[in-house]
Design a protein around this motif. Sequence first.
Motif, PDB file in Angstrom:
ATOM      1  N   TRP A   7       0.845  -1.204   0.000  1.00 15.28           N
ATOM      2  CA  TRP A   7       0.000   0.000   0.000  1.00 15.28           C
ATOM      3  C   TRP A   7       0.885   1.261   0.000  1.00 15.28           C
ATOM      4  O   TRP A   7       0.617   2.211  -0.732  1.00 15.28           O
ATOM      5  CB  TRP A   7      -0.930   0.004   1.222  1.00 15.28           C
ATOM      6  CG  TRP A   7      -1.654   1.310   1.369  1.00 15.28           C
ATOM      7  CD1 TRP A   7      -2.793   1.703   0.720  1.00 15.28           C
ATOM      8  CD2 TRP A   7      -1.266   2.422   2.189  1.00 15.28           C
ATOM      9  NE1 TRP A   7      -3.144   2.978   1.092  1.00 15.28           N
ATOM     10  CE2 TRP A   7      -2.222   3.447   1.988  1.00 15.28           C
ATOM     11  CE3 TRP A   7      -0.216   2.650   3.071  1.00 15.28           C
ATOM     12  CZ2 TRP A   7      -2.153   4.681   2.644  1.00 15.28           C
ATOM     13  CZ3 TRP A   7      -0.147   3.880   3.721  1.00 15.28           C
ATOM     14  CH2 TRP A   7      -1.106   4.883   3.493  1.00 15.28           C
ATOM     15  N   PHE A  18      -0.145  14.406  -6.404  1.00 15.06           N
ATOM     16  CA  PHE A  18      -1.343  15.029  -5.826  1.00 15.06           C
ATOM     17  C   PHE A  18      -1.087  15.726  -4.494  1.00 15.06           C
ATOM     18  O   PHE A  18      -2.022  16.080  -3.794  1.00 15.06           O
ATOM     19  CB  PHE A  18      -2.483  13.997  -5.702  1.00 15.06           C
ATOM     20  CG  PHE A  18      -3.053  13.603  -7.042  1.00 15.06           C
ATOM     21  CD1 PHE A  18      -4.002  14.400  -7.676  1.00 15.06           C
ATOM     22  CD2 PHE A  18      -2.609  12.465  -7.698  1.00 15.06           C
ATOM     23  CE1 PHE A  18      -4.509  14.060  -8.921  1.00 15.06           C
ATOM     24  CE2 PHE A  18      -3.107  12.122  -8.953  1.00 15.06           C
ATOM     25  CZ  PHE A  18      -4.053  12.917  -9.567  1.00 15.06           C
ATOM     26  N   GLY A 191     -11.634   9.642  -7.511  1.00 16.61           N
ATOM     27  CA  GLY A 191     -11.802  11.050  -7.865  1.00 16.61           C
ATOM     28  C   GLY A 191     -13.068  11.409  -8.607  1.00 16.61           C
ATOM     29  O   GLY A 191     -13.644  12.476  -8.371  1.00 16.61           O
ATOM     30  N   THR A 194     -16.779  11.058  -6.456  1.00  9.82           N
ATOM     31  CA  THR A 194     -16.877  11.885  -5.250  1.00  9.82           C
ATOM     32  C   THR A 194     -17.098  13.364  -5.586  1.00  9.82           C
ATOM     33  O   THR A 194     -17.989  14.007  -5.038  1.00  9.82           O
ATOM     34  CB  THR A 194     -15.586  11.757  -4.436  1.00  9.82           C
ATOM     35  OG1 THR A 194     -14.489  11.853  -5.334  1.00  9.82           O
ATOM     36  CG2 THR A 194     -15.529  10.468  -3.668  1.00  9.82           C
ATOM     37  N   THR A 195     -16.295  13.871  -6.518  1.00 12.39           N
ATOM     38  CA  THR A 195     -16.449  15.269  -6.895  1.00 12.39           C
ATOM     39  C   THR A 195     -17.777  15.457  -7.639  1.00 12.39           C
ATOM     40  O   THR A 195     -18.457  16.471  -7.469  1.00 12.39           O
ATOM     41  CB  THR A 195     -15.262  15.717  -7.789  1.00 12.39           C
ATOM     42  OG1 THR A 195     -14.831  14.607  -8.547  1.00 12.39           O
ATOM     43  CG2 THR A 195     -14.108  16.222  -6.965  1.00 12.39           C
ATOM     44  N   LEU A 249     -18.973  20.434   1.086  1.00 10.49           N
ATOM     45  CA  LEU A 249     -18.388  19.174   1.572  1.00 10.49           C
ATOM     46  C   LEU A 249     -19.096  18.697   2.843  1.00 10.49           C
ATOM     47  O   LEU A 249     -19.152  17.507   3.130  1.00 10.49           O
ATOM     48  CB  LEU A 249     -16.895  19.356   1.877  1.00 10.49           C
ATOM     49  CG  LEU A 249     -15.965  19.471   0.670  1.00 10.49           C
ATOM     50  CD1 LEU A 249     -14.593  19.971   1.100  1.00 10.49           C
ATOM     51  CD2 LEU A 249     -15.830  18.128  -0.043  1.00 10.49           C
ATOM     52  N   ILE A 329      -6.338   8.682   5.011  1.00 13.98           N
ATOM     53  CA  ILE A 329      -7.086   9.866   4.581  1.00 13.98           C
ATOM     54  C   ILE A 329      -6.964  10.037   3.063  1.00 13.98           C
ATOM     55  O   ILE A 329      -5.944   9.655   2.478  1.00 13.98           O
ATOM     56  CB  ILE A 329      -6.579  11.125   5.335  1.00 13.98           C
ATOM     57  CG1 ILE A 329      -7.537  12.295   5.134  1.00 13.98           C
ATOM     58  CG2 ILE A 329      -5.171  11.499   4.887  1.00 13.98           C
ATOM     59  CD1 ILE A 329      -7.200  13.510   5.990  1.00 13.98           C
ATOM     60  N   LEU A 340     -13.185  21.658  -7.049  1.00  9.41           N
ATOM     61  CA  LEU A 340     -14.505  22.158  -6.642  1.00  9.41           C
ATOM     62  C   LEU A 340     -14.521  23.682  -6.647  1.00  9.41           C
ATOM     63  O   LEU A 340     -15.484  24.305  -7.116  1.00  9.41           O
ATOM     64  CB  LEU A 340     -14.858  21.637  -5.242  1.00  9.41           C
ATOM     65  CG  LEU A 340     -15.216  20.149  -5.172  1.00  9.41           C
ATOM     66  CD1 LEU A 340     -15.313  19.690  -3.726  1.00  9.41           C
ATOM     67  CD2 LEU A 340     -16.532  19.873  -5.909  1.00  9.41           C
TER      68      LEU A 340
END
Length: 376
Positions: A7, A18, A191, A194-195, A249, A329, A340
């Motif tokens: 991971w 990112f 990505g 969610t957005t 959010l 996270i 956003l």
Amino acid sequence: MPYGSWWRRHKRAFWQHFHPASIDRHISIQKKYTRMFLRKLLAEPSRLREHIRHTFSATVVKILYGVDVADRDDRYIALIGKVLSVVVAFTPGKYFVDVFPILQYVPKWIPGAGFQQDFETWRTAALEVKTMLFREATERVGAPGSSLYAEDAGRSVIAQLAERVDHETREAAFEEYEIIKNVGLTAFEGGADTTFSTLQSFFVAMSLFPEVQRKAQAEIDFVVGPNRLPDYSDRDALPYVNALVKEALRWQPVLPFSLPHSTTEDMEYSGYFIPKGTILMPSSWACLHDPEVYPEPGRFIPDRFMRDGQLDPDVRDPARFAFGYGRRICPGRHFAEAALFLNIAMVLYAFDIASPIDDCGKPTHIEPRMTDTMLM
Ligand code: HEM
């Protein structure tokens, strides 16, 4: 994927592209697709949902793979959509196998072993898509043709990661390529939906709370003026729009129970014994709707984050809950907030958002309703 060195290698590859300082690199692509989104909204406002989905999917595919997707019915997006349907499996209890783990040993041809069939479909689709997109991204870099095209494609996240693979041993290189392919697909998976969901909630909120919309538009008009679109560089000068992003959010969090996690050892918490392997789901919703912290939590009030015309640092930032917790996270959070901000600022600059008009010319009443899947 459980926590561990495999991971961590994925996280490291992802994070290179990112982390906060790297976000600027993606802004020009985001702007291009947001401008396209505005044009689509102007031409066909009734296809709002489809346009929102397209704008984020297209942006992420371009950033990751350097591929320009078609305006409509794109084959890449359709294929990825097939893989994304795996999200339903994240809902604990969706399959009996969650409750009776013994079922995982049932062969897939036994009637009722639906989860086996579903997983098989997703696994095959995921393998197919990640391999195909990886090939696209890496072949583009070396492809003969216009230098602009090659240069543009060379900037894609996947192409850049692939260039740095160390070929000292075949096994090591194979592993590196596997990680890069996984990073591509998980970044898309994490990505796009969610957005997409957050921006939908933003449109609902603007129809329901017109006074918020007017206030944000007044700020944008004052700072940006009439002759250009808002830019990412305006972010610090638009505190109310930033507050609006925070409220988007918070108000209808995309993942109200974050993602399920599992304990890796027996533990005790506040007098409760929690055995190893227990599934834990944080109630991010409860934290984001805590009336002590966010009074009148059901209302969309960006002003709760403001003091004296600036963002109030003393109000708890919803990003602390909306993006999950600890070492798992969301690693895409900085990009998500930037994307956003740009979309919200540009949409509010160009349009008034209102509920649909009925046959008598009156605005219809909107009652927001959320889907009941893991990802709202
Ligand atoms: C509004 C937008 C977004 C929200 C609300 C959101 C929220 C979340 C949450 C709650 C998690 C689970 C964290 C945990 O397990 O505790 C997560 C994980 C993740 N997100 Fe996001 N996310 C967003 C956007 C993005 C974007 C734009 C990307 C990629 C560019 C992304 C990539 C990921 C990845 C790869 C993971 C898995 C991390 C891991 O397993 O270690 N997300 N996200």
